[in-house]
Design a protein around this motif. Structure first.
Motif, PDB file in Angstrom:
ATOM      1  N   UNK A  55       0.843  -1.205   0.000  1.00 28.95           N
ATOM      2  CA  UNK A  55       0.000   0.000   0.000  1.00 28.95           C
ATOM      3  C   UNK A  55       0.876   1.253   0.000  1.00 28.95           C
ATOM      4  N   UNK A  56       0.382   2.320  -0.625  1.00 28.89           N
ATOM      5  CA  UNK A  56       1.124   3.581  -0.691  1.00 28.89           C
ATOM      6  C   UNK A  56       1.496   4.104   0.687  1.00 28.89           C
ATOM      7  N   UNK A  57       0.630   3.904   1.666  1.00 31.17           N
ATOM      8  CA  UNK A  57       0.908   4.377   3.019  1.00 31.17           C
ATOM      9  C   UNK A  57       2.188   3.730   3.566  1.00 31.17           C
ATOM     10  N   UNK A  58       2.369   2.436   3.317  1.00 32.14           N
ATOM     11  CA  UNK A  58       3.575   1.740   3.765  1.00 32.14           C
ATOM     12  C   UNK A  58       4.785   2.189   2.954  1.00 32.14           C
ATOM     13  N   UNK A  59       4.619   2.360   1.652  1.00 34.77           N
ATOM     14  CA  UNK A  59       5.725   2.842   0.811  1.00 34.77           C
ATOM     15  C   UNK A  59       6.249   4.181   1.327  1.00 34.77           C
ATOM     16  N   UNK A  60       5.336   5.075   1.663  1.00 35.21           N
ATOM     17  CA  UNK A  60       5.712   6.400   2.145  1.00 35.21           C
ATOM     18  C   UNK A  60       6.385   6.303   3.511  1.00 35.21           C
ATOM     19  N   UNK A  61       5.909   5.397   4.355  1.00 32.20           N
ATOM     20  CA  UNK A  61       6.505   5.207   5.675  1.00 32.20           C
ATOM     21  C   UNK A  61       7.949   4.722   5.572  1.00 32.20           C
ATOM     22  N   UNK A  62       8.284   3.995   4.527  1.00 29.63           N
ATOM     23  CA  UNK A  62       9.652   3.528   4.304  1.00 29.63           C
ATOM     24  C   UNK A  62      10.462   4.601   3.571  1.00 29.63           C
ATOM     25  N   UNK A  63       9.838   5.282   2.625  1.00 29.05           N
ATOM     26  CA  UNK A  63      10.512   6.285   1.794  1.00 29.05           C
ATOM     27  C   UNK A  63      11.106   7.422   2.631  1.00 29.05           C
ATOM     28  N   UNK A  64      10.336   7.977   3.547  1.00 32.45           N
ATOM     29  CA  UNK A  64      10.791   9.109   4.353  1.00 32.45           C
ATOM     30  C   UNK A  64      12.077   8.821   5.115  1.00 32.45           C
ATOM     31  N   UNK A  65      12.108   7.778   5.934  1.00 30.59           N
ATOM     32  CA  UNK A  65      13.341   7.469   6.667  1.00 30.59           C
ATOM     33  C   UNK A  65      14.522   7.133   5.751  1.00 30.59           C
ATOM     34  N   UNK A  66      14.258   6.531   4.600  1.00 36.32           N
ATOM     35  CA  UNK A  66      15.338   6.242   3.659  1.00 36.32           C
ATOM     36  C   UNK A  66      15.974   7.533   3.151  1.00 36.32           C
ATOM     37  N   UNK A  67      15.180   8.575   3.031  1.00 32.14           N
ATOM     38  CA  UNK A  67      15.705   9.867   2.575  1.00 32.14           C
ATOM     39  C   UNK A  67      16.631  10.490   3.607  1.00 32.14           C
ATOM     40  N   UNK A  68      16.382  10.207   4.855  1.00 34.83           N
ATOM     41  CA  UNK A  68      17.123  10.832   5.948  1.00 34.83           C
ATOM     42  C   UNK A  68      16.199  11.765   6.707  1.00 34.83           C
ATOM     43  N   UNK A  69      16.449  11.927   7.978  1.00 29.19           N
ATOM     44  CA  UNK A  69      15.551  12.694   8.849  1.00 29.19           C
ATOM     45  C   UNK A  69      15.320  14.124   8.374  1.00 29.19           C
ATOM     46  N   UNK A  70      16.386  14.835   8.007  1.00 30.08           N
ATOM     47  CA  UNK A  70      16.233  16.232   7.565  1.00 30.08           C
ATOM     48  C   UNK A  70      15.385  16.330   6.304  1.00 30.08           C
ATOM     49  N   UNK A  71      15.624  15.435   5.358  1.00 24.04           N
ATOM     50  CA  UNK A  71      14.866  15.459   4.110  1.00 24.04           C
ATOM     51  C   UNK A  71      13.427  14.996   4.313  1.00 24.04           C
TER      52      UNK A  71
END
Length: 90
Positions: A55-71
């Motif tokens: 689900x997109x909600x899970x994808x986004x939950x993984x995407x954010x931390x992969x970018x790094x906290x500041x991003x």
């Protein structure tokens, strides 16, 4: 933790787990070149881990931390025309 193969007729467990390392975080203040590299790497990560099937909600939950906290904090400041857009990393 890697997921075990499922017997025919069994459903895959809910949630997301993977033994594949996450993409290298996007440097704070990164430019277009770094962003495109991160986007490609995350896309490949999503395919390899089968995150793209979630689900997109899970994808986004993984995407954010992969970018790094500041991003990831930058993402929270975006205005979205459609409330559902915020849960679509594409």
């Amino acid at each position: 933790m890697a997921q075990q193969p499922q017997a025919p007729g069994q459903q895959r467990p809910k949630g997301f787990t993977s033994s594949i390392p996450t993409p290298t975080k996007l440097p704070t203040g990164a430019g277009r070149k770094e962003w495109e590299r991160f986007r490609r790497t995350f896309s490949n990560y999503s395919k390899a881990t089968r995150l793209e099937n979630e689900a997109n909600e899970l994808k986004t939950a993984v995407f954010g931390p992969c970018m790094g906290e500041d991003n990831a904090e930058l993402l929270e400041g975006f205005d979205f025309a459609d409330g559902e857009d915020k849960d679509n990393p594409a």
